[in-house]
Scaffold this active site. Sequence first.
Site, PDB file in Angstrom:
ATOM      1  N   ALA A  14     -11.753  -7.596  24.545  1.00 34.71           N
ATOM      2  CA  ALA A  14     -12.919  -7.188  25.381  1.00 34.71           C
ATOM      3  C   ALA A  14     -12.410  -6.537  26.515  1.00 34.71           C
ATOM      4  O   ALA A  14     -11.080  -6.694  26.887  1.00 34.71           O
ATOM      5  CB  ALA A  14     -13.834  -8.427  25.689  1.00 34.71           C
ATOM      6  N   GLY A  29     -10.708 -10.226  21.404  1.00 34.89           N
ATOM      7  CA  GLY A  29     -11.901  -9.733  20.861  1.00 34.89           C
ATOM      8  C   GLY A  29     -11.304  -8.685  19.682  1.00 34.89           C
ATOM      9  O   GLY A  29     -11.920  -8.899  18.536  1.00 34.89           O
ATOM     10  N   GLU A  83     -10.986 -11.125  16.843  1.00 32.16           N
ATOM     11  CA  GLU A  83     -12.076 -11.755  16.357  1.00 32.16           C
ATOM     12  C   GLU A  83     -12.873 -10.725  15.514  1.00 32.16           C
ATOM     13  O   GLU A  83     -13.461 -10.952  14.450  1.00 32.16           O
ATOM     14  CB  GLU A  83     -12.994 -12.195  17.657  1.00 32.16           C
ATOM     15  N   GLU A  89      -7.222 -15.347  25.422  1.00 34.89           N
ATOM     16  CA  GLU A  89      -8.247 -15.619  26.270  1.00 34.89           C
ATOM     17  C   GLU A  89      -7.950 -16.458  27.308  1.00 34.89           C
ATOM     18  O   GLU A  89      -8.168 -16.424  28.401  1.00 34.89           O
ATOM     19  CB  GLU A  89      -9.768 -15.651  25.880  1.00 34.89           C
TER      20      GLU A  89
HETATM   21  N1  CAA Z   1      -9.063  -4.953  28.948  1.00 34.76           N
HETATM   22  C1  CAA Z   1      -9.073  -4.034  29.883  1.00 34.76           C
HETATM   23  N2  CAA Z   1      -7.816  -3.375  30.359  1.00 34.76           N
HETATM   24  C2  CAA Z   1      -6.835  -3.833  29.796  1.00 34.76           C
HETATM   25  C3  CAA Z   1      -6.781  -4.690  28.613  1.00 34.76           C
HETATM   26  C4  CAA Z   1      -7.906  -5.471  28.270  1.00 34.76           C
HETATM   27  N3  CAA Z   1      -8.376  -6.479  27.468  1.00 34.76           N
HETATM   28  N4  CAA Z   1      -5.668  -5.072  28.137  1.00 34.76           N
HETATM   29  C5  CAA Z   1      -4.833  -4.088  28.884  1.00 34.76           C
HETATM   30  N5  CAA Z   1      -5.468  -3.392  29.878  1.00 34.76           N
HETATM   31  C6  CAA Z   1      -4.949  -2.293  30.641  1.00 34.76           C
HETATM   32  C7  CAA Z   1      -3.952  -2.890  31.592  1.00 34.76           C
HETATM   33  O1  CAA Z   1      -4.803  -3.091  32.813  1.00 34.76           O
HETATM   34  C8  CAA Z   1      -3.227  -1.636  31.839  1.00 34.76           C
HETATM   35  O2  CAA Z   1      -4.030  -0.808  32.541  1.00 34.76           O
HETATM   36  P1  CAA Z   1      -3.273   0.280  33.894  1.00 34.76           P
HETATM   37  O3  CAA Z   1      -2.725   1.417  32.713  1.00 34.76           O
HETATM   38  O4  CAA Z   1      -4.669   0.886  34.506  1.00 34.76           O
HETATM   39  O5  CAA Z   1      -2.378  -0.537  34.647  1.00 34.76           O
HETATM   40  C9  CAA Z   1      -3.198  -0.924  30.458  1.00 34.76           C
HETATM   41  O6  CAA Z   1      -4.069  -1.714  29.746  1.00 34.76           O
HETATM   42  C10 CAA Z   1      -1.639  -1.430  29.548  1.00 34.76           C
HETATM   43  O7  CAA Z   1      -1.540  -2.577  29.925  1.00 34.76           O
HETATM   44  P2  CAA Z   1      -0.220  -3.327  29.943  1.00 34.76           P
HETATM   45  O8  CAA Z   1       0.463  -2.516  31.227  1.00 34.76           O
HETATM   46  O9  CAA Z   1      -0.332  -4.562  29.972  1.00 34.76           O
HETATM   47  O10 CAA Z   1       0.720  -2.778  28.537  1.00 34.76           O
HETATM   48  P3  CAA Z   1       1.493  -3.535  27.835  1.00 34.76           P
HETATM   49  O11 CAA Z   1       1.921  -2.609  26.700  1.00 34.76           O
HETATM   50  O12 CAA Z   1       2.603  -4.149  28.389  1.00 34.76           O
HETATM   51  O13 CAA Z   1       0.710  -4.615  26.977  1.00 34.76           O
HETATM   52  C11 CAA Z   1      -1.182  -5.846  25.913  1.00 34.76           C
HETATM   53  C12 CAA Z   1      -0.423  -4.438  26.188  1.00 34.76           C
HETATM   54  C13 CAA Z   1      -0.367  -6.897  25.266  1.00 34.76           C
HETATM   55  C14 CAA Z   1      -2.165  -5.517  25.144  1.00 34.76           C
HETATM   56  C15 CAA Z   1      -1.613  -6.637  27.486  1.00 34.76           C
HETATM   57  O14 CAA Z   1      -2.188  -5.426  28.194  1.00 34.76           O
HETATM   58  C16 CAA Z   1      -2.409  -7.580  27.253  1.00 34.76           C
HETATM   59  O15 CAA Z   1      -1.856  -8.716  27.197  1.00 34.76           O
HETATM   60  N6  CAA Z   1      -3.607  -7.481  27.570  1.00 34.76           N
HETATM   61  C17 CAA Z   1      -4.792  -8.398  27.540  1.00 34.76           C
HETATM   62  C18 CAA Z   1      -4.943  -8.873  26.150  1.00 34.76           C
HETATM   63  C19 CAA Z   1      -6.103 -10.019  26.308  1.00 34.76           C
HETATM   64  O16 CAA Z   1      -6.195 -11.041  27.083  1.00 34.76           O
HETATM   65  N7  CAA Z   1      -7.056  -9.971  25.379  1.00 34.76           N
HETATM   66  C20 CAA Z   1      -8.298 -10.623  25.660  1.00 34.76           C
HETATM   67  C21 CAA Z   1      -9.572 -10.040  26.289  1.00 34.76           C
HETATM   68  S1  CAA Z   1     -10.847 -10.989  26.451  1.00 34.76           S
HETATM   69  C22 CAA Z   1     -11.402 -11.091  25.144  1.00 34.76           C
HETATM   70  O17 CAA Z   1     -11.504 -10.425  24.380  1.00 34.76           O
HETATM   71  C23 CAA Z   1     -12.764 -12.027  25.150  1.00 34.76           C
HETATM   72  C24 CAA Z   1     -13.477 -12.101  23.966  1.00 34.76           C
HETATM   73  O18 CAA Z   1     -13.403 -13.261  23.248  1.00 34.76           O
HETATM   74  C25 CAA Z   1     -14.309 -11.203  23.674  1.00 34.76           C
END
Ligand code: CAA
Length: 725
Positions: free
Chosen positions: A61, A101, A104, A124
């Site tokens: 998400a 997500g 998922e 999450e």
């Molecule tokens: N939503 C919005 N922005 C996100 C994002 C997300 N899920 N994941 C990463 N980003 C953004 C970061 O803020 C960053 O933005 P900027 O370039 O503006 O700074 C950009 O994407 C790159 O992220 P990283 O610097 O972290 O890049 P990385 O290559 O080191 O890592 C990653 C990539 C492993 C995907 C890491 O970003 C990460 O762990 N992201 C979060 C994943 C997460 O928690 N997902 C669950 C979301 S909640 C959900 O999905 C709820 C549900 O049940 C529906």
Amino acid sequence: MAATRRLSHTVAVITINHPPVNALSSSVRHAIVKEFGEATKDPSVKAIVLAGANGKFSAGADIREFATSALKTVSLEDINATIEASRKPVVAAIEGVALGGGLELALACHFRVASAQSRVGLPEVLIGILPAAGGTQRLPRLIGVPAALDVIVRGRHVPATEALQIGIVDEVVQGNVVNAAIQLARTVIGTDLGKRRLSTNFVPSNPNMESFLDTTAEKAKKQFRGAQAPLACIEAVRASVQKPYQHGIEKEKQLFLSLWATGQPQAQQYAFFSERNVGKWTHPSGGRWDTIAPKPVRTAAVIGLGTMGRGIAISLARANIPVIALEQDASQLEFGKKAVNALLEREAEKLIKQGLTPAASLASVRFTLDFTELCDVDFVIEAVYENMELKKEIFRKLASVCKPDAFLCTNTSGLDIDEIASVTKHPHLVIGTHFFSPANIMRLLEVVRGHHTSLMTIATAMTLGKTLGKVAVLVGNCPLFVGNRLLGPYLEQANYLLEEGCNPEDVDRALEDFGFAMGPFRMMDLAGLDVGWRSRMEKGLTGNKVPEGTPARQRHGNRYSPVADMLCELGRFGQKAGKGWYQYEKPGGRFAQPDPWVKDFLQKYRDTHQIKPRPSNPELILERCLYALINEGFRVLEDGIASGPEDIDVIYNNGYGWPKHRGGPMYYASTVGVAKVLDVLDQYHKENPDVPSMKPAFLLKKLAAVGGPPIKEWRTQVGKLTNKL
Ligand code: CAA
Ligand code: NAI
């Protein structure tokens, strides 16, 4: 386009395209609905592949939407339900990451093919919520409750090879994952998809399942100390056991809403974005390092292979940077070499067991006693004893043997970077790289800019930090930098609380219940009480150097607690001595037990100094210790040593065991309210004018005076207010 569709013979390939990580924003969800709907209707399409553009399936998400109404449009769970119900087989082609997500969505597909380098997971919990698009219901149906809990409650990123072993994915491929998914899709056209619709299956269970879930929840309560998301994840998984899918989905929704009401998701998501934003701000020196191209670091050297040097050498080797490690004599070199090699071997064994190839090999570290071997390295990190004269001697040598454009870094915990740089020919190439112990594990790196440090040097050190997998935070040069500087007033208050009636375990318990990984006294025992004692002796605060007639309560006119010094005089140096603030089973033992001797000793101390003990009060302990730390945080901002509150919070979340579900000390101050912090400090300072660290910081007073704005406005407020300082 947020998602595109193409046809490969009879297979429609829908590709999510929302850089940088294909987060499932509202527009992406709408695009998936549209493309999927059309593919379903198109009679020439017999199967569907769902993929992600730019080497990533999806990071889940869009976290930025949680606080907006966008989340309410087209729910991901509805999309998942539609995909799962499809009569045409749907295959997820997972490349890069399928997280939250993203996974998922993949779990709703009937088959999953992953590239060998990809990672999947439901992280999450790390942003304070639970998987809320069916993840807590489909994953246990696929891999069973224990394995699903291990993935969900810890928020693990599971490597593809392990995901295959435990059954999350059906196939792992080395080559083009979309082609492999298309191939698989063709073979399953017309087959029975019944069992592949996870929501229609039952979760494998047994008579002990409830007690297993209870035990897991008890363990999680202890491990995660006040964080609610891990417990909500367990409850959601519990709702999947022997219950219809829809029941679990309702529970997921309800738990998501109750978590949101705790304020913890907001704190953790602030922490998530702060980590990604540190270093993007203009810092007080004026320039922006992130607009400057860093120099490549092809080779590195580490001077000193003690506690820190070993971990730093391993971190470099792990990032595929060949390292030369230098020691002062043959026996220290041999000792360091054995330690580094043993750690590298242990790490390699672990990775090989997981089916992964270790990046670092024993050959990537070369050991030497000869400084001239450093003549070609790009980046040197000095990690010898914390002694200014010794560090200067090393930097003089480095300046004479290294190439003129080599970056020279010091891992000092708090010495003056400018003084160290002053003995070199190119002070603009000198910078502090303050790793945390153990350096091969801890994520935090304080990058300390000196007065002459160039933006290119900063850019190179910050980029190297990221390459090593660290969270690098740029800070200014002042005694102890940011993290250790804030720790001073915090520990000072912890000591005063003992004088006033608490025992070490009372103070530790209050702070551990707040969520700290370790209270201050357990932490001091672990680090060794002699470290601080030596530094206090050097400052003339302890022992014979104290002028006769100085009251026990004061040194140099300020309040001082000699209690820690008295323990050191008795050889109670902490864990390594088997006794300190606590007692241990043996020297080097790890299990801290409250020590009746310490209790008795403190009571005698209070009697001698006619201090009437106050009963321990957890709320007071928190206010005194945390507000002292926060107050110093405001001073660090006033001095321009940190560029904003987020930097301080990232440092505390990643290096000092601050509970992430509370966002960090400055975020915590914003939730408590700066007016309340100011009131408590003001009152204390009036009653204790000889404790200067508790005098409310100017910036705190100013923020309170403008009505305590939300933390996202502090950075601009800091700029405006400090201009007037
Ligand atoms: N939503 C919005 N922005 C996100 C994002 C997300 N899920 N994941 C990463 N980003 C953004 C970061 O803020 C960053 O933005 P900027 O370039 O503006 O700074 C950009 O994407 C790159 O992220 P990283 O610097 O972290 O890049 P990385 O290559 O080191 O890592 C990653 C990539 C492993 C995907 C890491 O970003 C990460 O762990 N992201 C979060 C994943 C997460 O928690 N997902 C669950 C979301 S909640 C959900 O999905 C709820 C549900 O049940 C529906
Ligand atoms: P340590 O005492 O474990 O190791 C220092 C090493 O430097 C020893 O192996 C010693 O032989 C070597 N050394 C001394 N003189 C040398 C010389 N002339 N040439 C080559 N090697 C030499 O010390 P530790 O704990 O690793 O600390 C190193 C630095 O890191 C210090 O500045 C310390 O303040 C800082 N630091 C320490 C942390 C910790 O938790 N131990 C945390 C963060 C920073």
